[in-house]
Write a protein that holds these residues in place. Structure first.
Motif, PDB file in Angstrom:
ATOM      1  N   THR A   1      -0.901 -39.066 -51.572  1.00  0.00           N
ATOM      2  CA  THR A   1      -1.155 -39.518 -50.205  1.00  0.00           C
ATOM      3  C   THR A   1      -2.471 -38.973 -49.653  1.00  0.00           C
ATOM      4  OG1 THR A   1      -0.010 -37.655 -49.131  1.00  0.00           O
ATOM      5  CG2 THR A   1       1.330 -39.571 -49.733  1.00  0.00           C
ATOM      6  N   LEU A   2      -3.005 -39.732 -48.713  1.00  0.00           N
ATOM      7  CA  LEU A   2      -4.132 -39.297 -47.897  1.00  0.00           C
ATOM      8  C   LEU A   2      -3.698 -39.480 -46.454  1.00  0.00           C
ATOM      9  CD1 LEU A   2      -7.559 -38.946 -48.236  1.00  0.00           C
ATOM     10  CD2 LEU A   2      -7.331 -40.981 -46.830  1.00  0.00           C
ATOM     11  N   GLU A   3      -3.678 -38.396 -45.698  1.00  0.00           N
ATOM     12  CA  GLU A   3      -3.279 -38.469 -44.292  1.00  0.00           C
ATOM     13  C   GLU A   3      -4.511 -38.299 -43.424  1.00  0.00           C
ATOM     14  OE1 GLU A   3       0.091 -36.432 -42.907  1.00  0.00           O
ATOM     15  OE2 GLU A   3       1.318 -36.858 -44.681  1.00  0.00           O
ATOM     16  N   MET A   4      -4.640 -39.181 -42.424  1.00  0.00           N
ATOM     17  CA  MET A   4      -5.770 -39.152 -41.505  1.00  0.00           C
ATOM     18  C   MET A   4      -5.284 -39.111 -40.072  1.00  0.00           C
ATOM     19  SD  MET A   4      -8.611 -41.837 -42.934  1.00  0.00           S
ATOM     20  CE  MET A   4      -9.667 -41.382 -41.547  1.00  0.00           C
ATOM     21  N   SER A   5      -5.925 -38.287 -39.279  1.00  0.00           N
ATOM     22  CA  SER A   5      -5.668 -38.300 -37.841  1.00  0.00           C
ATOM     23  C   SER A   5      -6.999 -38.199 -37.107  1.00  0.00           C
ATOM     24  CB  SER A   5      -4.746 -37.143 -37.422  1.00  0.00           C
ATOM     25  OG  SER A   5      -5.381 -35.896 -37.607  1.00  0.00           O
ATOM     26  N   ILE A   6      -7.098 -38.933 -36.017  1.00  0.00           N
ATOM     27  CA  ILE A   6      -8.309 -38.959 -35.185  1.00  0.00           C
ATOM     28  C   ILE A   6      -7.866 -38.792 -33.738  1.00  0.00           C
ATOM     29  CG2 ILE A   6     -10.388 -40.246 -34.569  1.00  0.00           C
ATOM     30  CD1 ILE A   6      -9.743 -42.039 -37.067  1.00  0.00           C
ATOM     31  N   SER A   7      -8.435 -37.833 -33.058  1.00  0.00           N
ATOM     32  CA  SER A   7      -8.091 -37.635 -31.647  1.00  0.00           C
ATOM     33  C   SER A   7      -9.326 -37.806 -30.784  1.00  0.00           C
ATOM     34  CB  SER A   7      -7.493 -36.242 -31.421  1.00  0.00           C
ATOM     35  OG  SER A   7      -8.470 -35.237 -31.628  1.00  0.00           O
ATOM     36  N   ALA A   8      -9.097 -38.260 -29.565  1.00  0.00           N
ATOM     37  CA  ALA A   8     -10.163 -38.376 -28.563  1.00  0.00           C
ATOM     38  C   ALA A   8      -9.715 -37.597 -27.332  1.00  0.00           C
ATOM     39  CB  ALA A   8     -10.435 -39.828 -28.221  1.00  0.00           C
ATOM     40  N   HIS A   9     -10.574 -36.719 -26.848  1.00  0.00           N
ATOM     41  CA  HIS A   9     -10.253 -35.859 -25.708  1.00  0.00           C
ATOM     42  C   HIS A   9     -11.284 -36.087 -24.610  1.00  0.00           C
ATOM     43  CE1 HIS A   9      -8.844 -32.498 -23.402  1.00  0.00           C
ATOM     44  NE2 HIS A   9      -9.953 -31.785 -23.596  1.00  0.00           N
ATOM     45  N   ASN A  10     -10.815 -36.420 -23.426  1.00  0.00           N
ATOM     46  CA  ASN A  10     -11.697 -36.648 -22.290  1.00  0.00           C
ATOM     47  C   ASN A  10     -12.011 -35.318 -21.629  1.00  0.00           C
ATOM     48  OD1 ASN A  10     -13.055 -37.431 -19.998  1.00  0.00           O
ATOM     49  ND2 ASN A  10     -11.477 -38.850 -19.253  1.00  0.00           N
ATOM     50  N   THR A  11     -13.231 -34.818 -21.849  1.00  0.00           N
ATOM     51  CA  THR A  11     -13.650 -33.551 -21.241  1.00  0.00           C
ATOM     52  C   THR A  11     -14.516 -33.782 -20.007  1.00  0.00           C
ATOM     53  OG1 THR A  11     -15.602 -33.432 -22.679  1.00  0.00           O
ATOM     54  CG2 THR A  11     -13.586 -32.383 -23.482  1.00  0.00           C
ATOM     55  N   GLY A  12     -14.625 -35.031 -19.575  1.00  0.00           N
ATOM     56  CA  GLY A  12     -15.436 -35.353 -18.409  1.00  0.00           C
ATOM     57  C   GLY A  12     -14.632 -35.325 -17.119  1.00  0.00           C
ATOM     58  N   ASP A  13     -15.195 -35.939 -16.077  1.00  0.00           N
ATOM     59  CA  ASP A  13     -14.559 -35.907 -14.759  1.00  0.00           C
ATOM     60  C   ASP A  13     -14.158 -37.296 -14.274  1.00  0.00           C
ATOM     61  OD1 ASP A  13     -17.033 -36.980 -14.287  1.00  0.00           O
ATOM     62  OD2 ASP A  13     -17.716 -35.387 -12.937  1.00  0.00           O
ATOM     63  N   GLN A  14     -14.169 -38.301 -15.187  1.00  0.00           N
ATOM     64  CA  GLN A  14     -13.753 -39.657 -14.834  1.00  0.00           C
ATOM     65  C   GLN A  14     -12.752 -40.175 -15.865  1.00  0.00           C
ATOM     66  OE1 GLN A  14     -16.985 -42.432 -13.419  1.00  0.00           O
ATOM     67  NE2 GLN A  14     -18.298 -40.928 -14.421  1.00  0.00           N
ATOM     68  N   ALA A  15     -11.906 -41.106 -15.434  1.00  0.00           N
ATOM     69  CA  ALA A  15     -11.021 -41.780 -16.381  1.00  0.00           C
ATOM     70  C   ALA A  15     -11.869 -42.647 -17.310  1.00  0.00           C
ATOM     71  CB  ALA A  15     -10.005 -42.637 -15.638  1.00  0.00           C
ATOM     72  N   GLU A  16     -11.405 -42.827 -18.542  1.00  0.00           N
ATOM     73  CA  GLU A  16     -12.137 -43.652 -19.503  1.00  0.00           C
ATOM     74  C   GLU A  16     -11.171 -44.394 -20.415  1.00  0.00           C
ATOM     75  OE1 GLU A  16     -14.365 -41.664 -22.520  1.00  0.00           O
ATOM     76  OE2 GLU A  16     -12.897 -40.059 -22.796  1.00  0.00           O
ATOM     77  N   PRO A  17     -11.563 -45.595 -20.885  1.00  0.00           N
ATOM     78  CA  PRO A  17     -10.774 -46.310 -21.888  1.00  0.00           C
ATOM     79  C   PRO A  17     -11.200 -45.853 -23.279  1.00  0.00           C
ATOM     80  CG  PRO A  17     -12.582 -47.703 -21.176  1.00  0.00           C
ATOM     81  CD  PRO A  17     -12.717 -46.397 -20.414  1.00  0.00           C
ATOM     82  N   VAL A  18     -10.249 -45.727 -24.189  1.00  0.00           N
ATOM     83  CA  VAL A  18     -10.565 -45.297 -25.558  1.00  0.00           C
ATOM     84  C   VAL A  18      -9.789 -46.155 -26.551  1.00  0.00           C
ATOM     85  CG1 VAL A  18     -10.360 -43.457 -27.271  1.00  0.00           C
ATOM     86  CG2 VAL A  18     -11.141 -42.911 -24.964  1.00  0.00           C
ATOM     87  N   GLY A  19     -10.505 -46.712 -27.509  1.00  0.00           N
ATOM     88  CA  GLY A  19      -9.907 -47.382 -28.648  1.00  0.00           C
ATOM     89  C   GLY A  19     -10.376 -46.704 -29.921  1.00  0.00           C
ATOM     90  N   ILE A  20      -9.483 -46.552 -30.892  1.00  0.00           N
ATOM     91  CA  ILE A  20      -9.823 -45.917 -32.168  1.00  0.00           C
ATOM     92  C   ILE A  20      -9.355 -46.837 -33.289  1.00  0.00           C
ATOM     93  CG2 ILE A  20      -9.445 -43.918 -33.679  1.00  0.00           C
ATOM     94  CD1 ILE A  20      -8.895 -42.254 -31.181  1.00  0.00           C
TER      95      ILE A  20
END
Length: 429
Positions: free
Chosen positions: A243-262
């Motif tokens: 197996t190969l396991e992959m994980s990708i995370s996105a963290h909002n470190t700013g001061d506004q809401a944002e949309p994220v697609g991965i």
């Protein structure tokens, strides 16, 4: 008298010794000079024949090759190779190594495996690291890293696949909650996200008993002014025998809401070269209707697949034949005993299959790209639908973009497995 006679004999002997030494030293000097002259003559003769020149050229070529080997760094950073020793007693296919490019958004360029009928092979349709580096120039067709979309398995963020909008010079303009997003792209189409050509800010690698693990962090900010807020993307890849396991995370470190697609866009090679006999299996889902048979902007209609050519839910999959695919499937449903929605690609002639299990509920879509005249199939698990901000979608439809408030994190995660097939194409237990 005797003493005088002894001194005379001693003087004669000493004189004889000095004469002999002089003669011998002269002979040695003569021999040495002769050898030097011979060497010079031979050297001049060989130089005339060009042998010394060729020798220097060959040494120069070797030195150049060594220099090139040192500077093969796609995206300006060293590739990361996770590898493990082949186990002869496993009796089936096994993963051997994974080569990732931190300087190109952690593109998985090579995924090597041992397959009993094929030997050691690359499961992905991709060039060598050397050839990839030559194409990854950052200019022309590789502007914004787009060359990555044609090789290996690139990661896409902060959106996956394609967004359409209004064309303006070299940008595509779309809007989200009143924010105007200027995205790189031409003819009103922007694809692949904004991570393709980005260098990692940090990379960590660990050796494990049966493989290895690597993690790369990308402090992307607002993606050079193309996005909202401030985003940190972290990727993790772990390899073992099956197996190969992959994980990708996105963290909002700013001061506004944002949309994220991965998303992740692996191009799996049909190693047998016979695309027609390869089979594709997808989870129960709805097919996204395209304006031009899947090649254009979605119409916004989601259609059942039962009784259509887009029904790939059979237990052992459906033969690709000559079907041309560039289509998305959404509203993914896991099987009764499955840990998540599953997609499979099988190559019966090569005796193996690839299975992708979706481990994150945030993954709402699978995009399939399988040109009829190519020997690869791309199976792309992604958060968002194509054109997630488009007006074609009903307001009630969740198009897959995760909305991150400041401080929030979202995760994309899959597991890839390799397995053996019997001669009839069914899975070998």
């Amino acid at each position: 008298m005797y003493a005088k006679l002894w001194r005379h004999q001693l003087a004669e002997r000493w004189h004889h010794i000095k004469q002999t030494a002089v003669k011998r030293s002269g002979l040695l000097v003569t021999v040495a000079v002769t050898l030097v002259l011979l060497l010079i003559a031979v050297g001049l003769k060989e130089r005339g024949r060009g042998k010394l020149t060729r020798l220097k050229t060959e040494l120069g070529v070797q030195h150049t090759v060594l220099q090139q080997a040192v500077v093969i760094r796609p995206g300006g950073q060293d590739p990361v190779v996770l590898e493990r020793a082949e186990m002869a007693d496993m009796g089936g296919p096994e993963l051997i190594s994974a080569t990732l490019l931190p300087g190109r958004g952690m593109n998985l360029l090579q995924l090597r495996a041992y397959i009993p009928q094929k030997g050691t092979v690359n499961l992905l349709a991709s060039p060598s690291v050397e050839d990839a580096a030559k194409q990854m120039t950052g200019e022309g067709e590789d502007a914004n890293g787009l060359a990555s979309l044609a090789m290996g398995a690139p990661i896409e963020a902060p959106w996956a696949n394609r967004i359409w909008g209004s064309p303006l010079d070299s940008d595509t303009i779309t809007t989200w909650r009143g924010h105007s997003l200027h995205l790189p792209g031409k003819d009103g189409e922007s694809k692949g996200g904004l991570l393709l050509d980005r260098q990692a800010d940090s990379v960590k690698t660990n050796v494990m008993p049966d493989g290895g693990q690597t993690q790369a962090t990308y402090d992307a900010g607002d993606f050079n002014g193309h996005w909202i807020s401030h985003t940190v993307v972290t990727t993790s890849v772990q390899l073992n025998s099956r197996t190969l396991e992959m994980s990708i995370s996105a963290h909002n470190t700013g001061d506004q809401a944002e949309p994220v697609g991965i998303g992740w866009q692996p191009r799996f090679a049909i190693l047998s070269g016979d695309r027609g006999q390869a089979t594709l299996k997808l989870p129960t889902a709805l097919h996204v209707e395209g304006a031009n048979h899947g090649d254009g902007i979605p119409t916004g209609r989601l259609l059942p697949v039962t009784g259509t050519p887009y029904d790939f839910t059979a237990h052992d999959g459906v033969r690709l034949g000559t079907m041309n695919l560039n289509d998305s499937f959404v509203h993914l449903q896991p099987g009764l005993m499955d840990s998540g929605p599953i997609a499979e690609l099988r190559d019966p002639k090569s005796g193996y299959g690839i299975r992708i299990t979706i481990m994150s509920p945030s993954i709402k879509a699978i995009h399939i790209n399988a040109p009829a005249d190519a020997s690869y199939v791309s199976i792309s698990p992604q958060f968002n639908y194509d054109d997630p901000f488009g007006r074609e979608w009903p307001k009630s439809e969740d198009t897959g973009m995760a909305i991150l408030e400041p401080g929030q994190t979202t995760q994309w995660r899959i597991r890839l497995e390799i397995f053996a097939l019997k001669s009839n194409g069914s899975q070998q237990m």
